[in-house]
Design an enzyme around this catalytic site. Sequence first.
Site, mmCIF file in Angstrom:
data_model
loop_
_atom_site.group_PDB
_atom_site.id
_atom_site.type_symbol
_atom_site.label_atom_id
_atom_site.label_comp_id
_atom_site.label_asym_id
_atom_site.label_seq_id
_atom_site.Cartn_x
_atom_site.Cartn_y
_atom_site.Cartn_z
ATOM 1 N N LYS A 183 2.259 -1.652 15.104
ATOM 2 C CA LYS A 183 1.181 -0.894 14.476
ATOM 3 C C LYS A 183 1.439 0.587 14.714
ATOM 4 O O LYS A 183 1.456 1.052 15.841
ATOM 5 C CB LYS A 183 -0.157 -1.308 15.079
ATOM 6 C CG LYS A 183 -1.349 -0.596 14.478
ATOM 7 C CD LYS A 183 -2.643 -1.112 15.094
ATOM 8 C CE LYS A 183 -3.854 -0.465 14.459
ATOM 9 N NZ LYS A 183 -5.108 -0.975 15.053
ATOM 10 N N LYS A 236 2.166 -2.872 10.328
ATOM 11 C CA LYS A 236 1.038 -2.148 9.741
ATOM 12 C C LYS A 236 1.265 -0.659 9.913
ATOM 13 O O LYS A 236 1.622 -0.249 11.017
ATOM 14 C CB LYS A 236 -0.239 -2.583 10.458
ATOM 15 C CG LYS A 236 -1.505 -1.933 9.961
ATOM 16 C CD LYS A 236 -2.684 -2.356 10.811
ATOM 17 C CE LYS A 236 -3.933 -1.678 10.264
ATOM 18 N NZ LYS A 236 -5.090 -1.863 11.136
HETATM 19 ZN ZN LIG Z 1 -9.187 -0.797 17.613
#
Ligand SMILES: [Zn+2]
Length: 312
Positions: A183, A236
């Site tokens: 992420k 992501k």
């Molecule tokens: Zn969070």
Amino acid sequence: MRNLVRETNLTAHDFVLPLFVSEKIEKRRSIASMPGVFQFSLGEVVAEAQRAQDLGLQAVLVFGIPEKKDEKASGAYAKDGVVQKALRAIKEKSPELVAITDVCLCEYMSHGHCGVTRMDGDHFHILNDETVQLLVETAVSHAAAGADMVAPSDMMDGRIGAIRQALDASGFHETGIMSYAAKFASVFYGPFREAAESPPQFGDRRSYQMDCANAEEALREVALDIDEGADIVMVKPALPYLDILWRVRERFGKPTAVYYVSGEYAMIKAGVEKGLLEERAAVLEIMTSLKRAGADIIITYWARELAEWLRA
Ligand SMILES: [Zn+2]
């Protein structure tokens, strides 16, 4: 002939629909920065989940917006927390629908960070181990409420192993873990924070999210999460990170998810509103590119429309 030799085909089963459920509203509320996306009340989210299943989708990803936030994020792991209540109701009405839950603290923390913080003058620190403890409690309470899979989105170290252990110890051997493994700290998360009401009140999230310049680090993070027991790993955001997605899928061969995030969605919507793009063609091209780059699972706010377009 083109269809015969087409390498990448989309189906409704590729997509997961994010659902925002709020304790603070009675009627659905539209999110200004994300046209077509709503927060639903506890009453409405059940019907919305069933509608998703009727359209041919098989999974939803549930995010909660609690009535109250505090310094311990107690709403995240409360037995009667918003996600826990929503899950029980969704699974009662739609037992076949795969219910995945977001496991994080930011929506429940008064300061909006994903972890427990300690102030040090003007600086703040995220306390990793204290945070992991609360994430573990959150994940177990989601499993107890019926989650088929939990999705820790916080990026703390060691949380996948700790959650796996706690789930097993509590008898939830079959509850899966979809890890937000790679992420990146991204400008494209902006509109989500309106949807989930979780903007940080101070500082930013760069101390626990990855630098967009680092690919090797992403692969190391993914390897750690797989070692710790992640069933599905996620990359992501999506389009600016197709190379990461490809490398993760190629290197590890694990089921790989990608989150096409709020800012990416808002960008296309803005282009459509200006008459610059044709929405359906743009979305189908993007989703095809994500699948071609290795995504087994695509989390997208267009999941409903995609299910309809692909059926037609
Ligand atoms: Zn969070």
